[in-house]
Design an enzyme around this catalytic site. Structure first.
Site, PDB file in Angstrom:
ATOM      1  N   PRO A   2       0.859  -1.184   0.083  1.00  0.00           N
ATOM      2  CA  PRO A   2      -0.035  -0.127  -0.165  1.00  0.00           C
ATOM      3  C   PRO A   2       0.915   1.204   0.037  1.00  0.00           C
ATOM      4  CG  PRO A   2       0.073  -0.853   2.114  1.00  0.00           C
ATOM      5  CD  PRO A   2       0.815  -1.914   1.212  1.00  0.00           C
ATOM      6  N   GLU A   3       0.393   2.332  -0.772  1.00  0.00           N
ATOM      7  CA  GLU A   3       1.114   3.586  -0.816  1.00  0.00           C
ATOM      8  C   GLU A   3       0.493   4.449   0.065  1.00  0.00           C
ATOM      9  OE1 GLU A   3       2.192   4.359  -4.863  1.00  0.00           O
ATOM     10  OE2 GLU A   3       1.972   2.108  -5.252  1.00  0.00           O
ATOM     11  N   LYS A  58       4.248   5.321   4.516  1.00  0.00           N
ATOM     12  CA  LYS A  58       3.594   4.138   4.292  1.00  0.00           C
ATOM     13  C   LYS A  58       3.612   3.493   5.875  1.00  0.00           C
ATOM     14  CE  LYS A  58       5.748   3.405  -0.316  1.00  0.00           C
ATOM     15  NZ  LYS A  58       6.511   2.512  -1.129  1.00  0.00           N
ATOM     16  N   ARG A 278      10.931  -2.620 -11.487  1.00  0.00           N
ATOM     17  CA  ARG A 278       9.479  -2.787 -11.328  1.00  0.00           C
ATOM     18  C   ARG A 278       8.744  -2.844 -12.684  1.00  0.00           C
ATOM     19  NH1 ARG A 278       8.162  -0.779  -6.074  1.00  0.00           N
ATOM     20  NH2 ARG A 278       6.023  -1.717  -6.469  1.00  0.00           N
TER      21      ARG A 278
END
Ligand SMILES: [Zn+2]
Length: 300
Positions: A2-3, A58, A278
């Site tokens: 999660p960001e 985060k 990524r």
């Protein structure tokens, strides 16, 4: 993972649920998920009242009334589920544990409050953790001490963010945005989205970026994070908020997970490439390596 918008959405949900609750009991399965001295837990967690919730990048905080706090990192598959007599709310990774009876095999920490309500920390892959710190200690946790500014804070200026990016002059811009020491809370989704919005190729080296481009990038970062917060975060990795509602940001995503679909600006096909290790989504027309998108050629 999660960001910022997803973690902030969980924090806001928790804030409605656990303020003023008194911790009665804590159990855990592995010291890796709850790496705390039993004596400190007994002295500073049991019997403490929840004063506030917080977030940095985060990382989530549950602040207690005795100048101690629980620091929570959900990492890849962490999830918090709150259950009392009349309600069940969960936030984080949406495995079936959000809805099935708890504790289950993914439950690694259970906090029972004095009124009988419970907060479960579930984590299938067990990368996340919950650790008790005294408040003065928090700022010196390397993870926190080395973190860049909060992009949505009123105290964070465009100049500050641009200066921090500039220090990474030889790095690629996407890798720089993912670096939590440059700016806090940005991960794969919001890096791709803000770079597309700013018309910047993710592999461009920082030194090739003009001030105007960095300024636009900063503006787009703020906008994309704000939009996502408004939408309750994204559904990537199926994150849901503390009330079990799915965030809807991904419905608004312009490049993320849209490979093969037309660019919303130029209709060129969105492609997926690999940058900074990524999966990365770009429009090669809107985000050229040369950075000359806005320069018109010929009679155009
Ligand atoms: Zn395009």
């Amino acid at each position: 993972m999660p960001e910022l918008p997803e973690v902030e959405t969980v924090r806001r949900g928790l804030d409605d649920l656990i303020i003023d609750k008194v911790v009665a009991q804590v159990s855990f399965t592995h010291a890796k998920q709850f790496p705390n001295d039993p004596q400190a837990v007994k002295n500073f967690l049991i019997g403490a009242r929840v004063r506030a919730t917080g977030r940095r990048g985060k990382v989530l905080f549950i602040h207690l009334d005795n100048d101690y706090s629980l620091v929570i990192h959900l990492k890849m598959t962490g999830q918090l589920v709150y259950i009392d007599d009349s309600a069940r709310w969960g936030g984080g990774h949406p495995s079936d544990s959000l809805v099935q009876s708890l504790p289950d095999k993914s439950t690694h920490v259970t906090i029972t409050f004095r009124d009988g309500s419970r907060l479960y920390y579930n984590d299938q892959r067990r990368f996340g953790w919950i650790k008790l710190y005294s408040d003065p200690e928090i700022q010196s946790i390397p993870l926190i001490a080395g973190m860049g500014p909060e992009p949505l804070s009123k105290l964070t200026t465009a100049e500050d963010v641009m200066q921090r990016i500039r220090r990474k002059k030889n790095s690629g811009i996407k890798a720089t945005l993912l670096d939590q020491s440059v700016i806090a809370g940005i991960g794969n989704i919001y890096a791709d989205e803000s770079l597309w919005a700013a018309g910047i190729h993710p592999e461009r080296r920082v030194f090739t970026l003009k001030d105007a481009e960095l300024k636009t990038l900063h503006k787009e970062i703020v906008q994309v994070l704000r939009l996502s917060l408004d939408k309750g975060g994204s559904t990537d990795k199926n994150y849901v908020n503390a009330r079990g509602q799915r965030g809807s940001y991904i419905d608004f995503a312009r490049v993320f997970r849209r490979e093969g679909a037309p660019c919303k600006r130029c209709k060129n096909e969105i492609i997926k490439i690999r940058v900074a290790g990524r999966g990365t989504h770009i429009c090669a027309v809107c985000q050229p390596m040369s950075g000359t998108k806005r320069v018109r050629k010929g009679r155009g």
